[in-house]
Design an enzyme around this catalytic site. Structure first.
Site, PDB file in Angstrom:
ATOM      1  N   ALA A  87      10.352  -6.368  -4.581  1.00  0.00           N
ATOM      2  CA  ALA A  87      10.151  -6.002  -3.527  1.00  0.00           C
ATOM      3  C   ALA A  87      10.860  -4.578  -2.499  1.00  0.00           C
ATOM      4  O   ALA A  87      12.122  -4.816  -3.676  1.00  0.00           O
ATOM      5  CB  ALA A  87       9.948  -6.522  -2.065  1.00  0.00           C
ATOM      6  N   GLU A 120       2.701 -12.937 -11.080  1.00  0.00           N
ATOM      7  CA  GLU A 120       1.090 -13.030 -10.922  1.00  0.00           C
ATOM      8  C   GLU A 120       1.196 -11.526  -9.540  1.00  0.00           C
ATOM      9  O   GLU A 120       2.141 -11.801  -8.877  1.00  0.00           O
ATOM     10  CB  GLU A 120       0.573 -14.008  -9.980  1.00  0.00           C
ATOM     11  CG  GLU A 120       1.220 -15.280 -10.524  1.00  0.00           C
ATOM     12  CD  GLU A 120       2.300 -16.202 -10.988  1.00  0.00           C
ATOM     13  OE1 GLU A 120       1.710 -17.146 -12.110  1.00  0.00           O
ATOM     14  OE2 GLU A 120       2.661 -15.539 -10.454  1.00  0.00           O
ATOM     15  N   ASN A 125      -3.318  -5.267  -5.179  1.00  0.00           N
ATOM     16  CA  ASN A 125      -1.890  -3.927  -5.038  1.00  0.00           C
ATOM     17  C   ASN A 125      -2.297  -3.260  -6.625  1.00  0.00           C
ATOM     18  O   ASN A 125      -0.998  -3.681  -7.449  1.00  0.00           O
ATOM     19  CB  ASN A 125      -1.137  -4.985  -5.417  1.00  0.00           C
ATOM     20  CG  ASN A 125       0.243  -4.451  -4.947  1.00  0.00           C
ATOM     21  OD1 ASN A 125       0.398  -3.396  -5.476  1.00  0.00           O
ATOM     22  ND2 ASN A 125       1.611  -5.129  -4.433  1.00  0.00           N
ATOM     23  N   TYR A 132       3.519  -2.727 -13.781  1.00  0.00           N
ATOM     24  CA  TYR A 132       4.211  -3.215 -14.034  1.00  0.00           C
ATOM     25  C   TYR A 132       3.589  -3.610 -15.864  1.00  0.00           C
ATOM     26  O   TYR A 132       3.958  -3.505 -16.925  1.00  0.00           O
ATOM     27  CB  TYR A 132       2.892  -4.863 -13.582  1.00  0.00           C
ATOM     28  CG  TYR A 132       4.140  -5.797 -12.465  1.00  0.00           C
ATOM     29  CD1 TYR A 132       5.004  -5.537 -12.204  1.00  0.00           C
ATOM     30  CD2 TYR A 132       3.582  -5.665 -11.986  1.00  0.00           C
ATOM     31  CE1 TYR A 132       5.738  -5.667 -11.406  1.00  0.00           C
ATOM     32  CE2 TYR A 132       3.472  -6.401 -10.635  1.00  0.00           C
ATOM     33  CZ  TYR A 132       4.432  -6.623 -10.674  1.00  0.00           C
ATOM     34  OH  TYR A 132       5.553  -6.957  -9.258  1.00  0.00           O
TER      35      TYR A 132
END
Length: 161
Positions: A87, A120, A125, A132
């Protein structure tokens, strides 16, 4: 993890600096507050405290000017890590905070002999998926209806072997 091993004070495009460091119990109220702002089914403060008490976890925070700018959590099992939370505070996004957290989590995993990291991510998103992929993760599958509120599939992404 020593201070020298931690990636701290990295200058980013916008000129700000962040310190990436292990999460402490003192960080938990701010981390839980950020978690509640971002996620529809957030971890509780107690959930973070329970995770910090385990020896097989890595939880890092990004701190800027005394404020928690973001955090990442990972459980470790033999030679595999599972990222549980990533986050970044809304006002700190697109400033390299997520990249630095992910980079340091990967470094710590390597120091601990972790060969593969799994996570995951919601299929919608796009920002997280791009981060990633840029950092070496590959999509290897889909978990149907993995997320609730709203119900959504998750991509399974893997870094390493």
């Amino acid at each position: 993890m020593t201070e020298k091993e931690m990636h701290s004070g990295a200058k980013r495009r916008n000129g700000s600096t962040c310190v990436i460091r292990p999460m402490t119990e003192a960080d938990v109220p701010a981390v839980a507050e950020l978690e509640a702002q971002i996620f529809s089914q957030p971890w509780s403060a107690q959930g973070f405290l329970d995770a910090l008490a385990l020896s097989d976890t890595v939880f890092l925070t990004a701190e800027e000017e005394g404020q928690i700018a973001g955090y990442i959590g990972m459980y470790l099992s033999v030679d595999e890590g599972e990222i549980t939370n990533v986050a970044v505070a809304p006002l700190m996004r697109r400033r390299g905070v997520g990249w630095e957290l992910l980079l340091e989590a990967k470094r710590e995993a390597e120091r601990r002999g972790i060969a593969r990291i799994v996570l995951e991510v919601r299929t919608s998103n796009e920002g997280a998926i791009a981060l990633y992929e840029k950092s070496g993760f590959s999509t290897v599958g889909i978990r149907k209806d993995f997320y609730e509120c709203p119900k959504e599939d998750a991509y399974i992404m893997i870094y390493g072997q």
